[in-house]
Scaffold this active site. Structure first.
Site, short mmCIF file in Angstrom:
data_model
loop_
_atom_site.label_atom_id
_atom_site.label_comp_id
_atom_site.label_asym_id
_atom_site.label_seq_id
_atom_site.Cartn_x
_atom_site.Cartn_y
_atom_site.Cartn_z
N HIS A 1 40.75 48.30 19.20
CA HIS A 1 39.46 48.28 18.49
C HIS A 1 38.20 48.33 19.34
O HIS A 1 37.12 48.53 18.80
CB HIS A 1 39.39 47.05 17.58
N ARG B 1 42.56 46.88 23.00
CA ARG B 1 43.10 48.23 23.11
C ARG B 1 42.89 49.01 21.80
O ARG B 1 42.54 50.19 21.81
CB ARG B 1 44.60 48.17 23.45
N LYS C 1 41.66 39.11 4.26
CA LYS C 1 42.31 39.85 3.17
C LYS C 1 43.65 39.24 2.79
O LYS C 1 44.06 39.29 1.64
CB LYS C 1 42.53 41.30 3.59
N HIS D 1 42.52 40.34 15.40
CA HIS D 1 42.82 41.25 14.30
C HIS D 1 41.50 41.74 13.71
O HIS D 1 40.57 40.95 13.54
CB HIS D 1 43.64 40.50 13.24
N PRO E 1 47.78 54.50 10.03
CA PRO E 1 47.00 55.18 8.99
C PRO E 1 45.48 55.01 9.10
O PRO E 1 44.73 55.93 8.82
CB PRO E 1 47.51 54.57 7.68
N VAL E 2 45.03 53.81 9.47
CA VAL E 2 43.60 53.52 9.52
C VAL E 2 43.32 52.68 10.75
O VAL E 2 44.09 51.76 11.06
CB VAL E 2 43.15 52.72 8.27
N ASN E 3 42.23 52.96 11.43
CA ASN E 3 41.85 52.12 12.56
C ASN E 3 40.35 52.22 12.78
O ASN E 3 39.75 53.27 12.55
CB ASN E 3 42.58 52.56 13.83
N THR E 4 39.75 51.13 13.23
CA THR E 4 38.31 51.09 13.49
C THR E 4 38.05 50.77 14.95
O THR E 4 38.66 49.85 15.50
CB THR E 4 37.64 50.01 12.61
N LYS F 1 45.66 43.29 22.72
CA LYS F 1 45.98 44.32 21.73
C LYS F 1 44.74 44.66 20.91
O LYS F 1 44.46 45.83 20.62
CB LYS F 1 47.12 43.85 20.83
#
Length: 124
Positions: free
Chosen positions: A12, A10, A66, A119, A42-45, A7
């Site tokens: 990142h 896929r 975090k 992650h 909403p956000v992805n790198t 995952k």
């Protein structure tokens, strides 16, 4: 079922894509990598470096995640990344993203045996 390590790849990894100047990069990639199914993530790198270089971060500088967990690691060097952020006027299913190219360090959470990224925590 997709493993956490798969995952991560896929969502990142885009080793082949050099950081593109294409403003549509995020719209195409977020859709192509199934991150706009059911809702718009909403956000992805995306990281434009060899997978081995990103996996190696798991053995670099240990930093707190975090969420307070202790299995995060910061890269020793900057990496070419693309940040994708959902635009404020975007409505599912027409997910629209802002593409920004960066050259920054990354922080990933790692687990498993072999010990690999599962992650993407932050870029710094």
């Amino acid at each position: 079922k997709e493993s956490s390590a798969m995952k991560f790849q896929r969502q990142h990894m885009d080793s082949s894509g050099s950081p593109s100047t294409n403003a549509n990069y995020c719209n195409e990639m977020m859709k192509g990598r199934n991150m706009t199914q059911g809702y718009c993530k909403p956000v992805n790198t995306f990281v434009h470096e060899p997978l081995a270089d990103v996996q190696a971060v798991c053995f670099q500088k240990n930093v707190p995640c975090k969420n307070g967990q202790s299995n995060c690691y910061q890269s020793n060097s900057n990496m070419h990344i693309t940040d994708c952020r959902l635009t404020s006027n975007s409505k599912y299913p027409n997910c629209s993203y802002r593409t920004s190219r960066e050259n920054k360090g990354i922080i990933v959470a790692c687990e498993g045996n072999p010990y690999v990224p599962v992650h993407f925590d932050a870029s710094v």
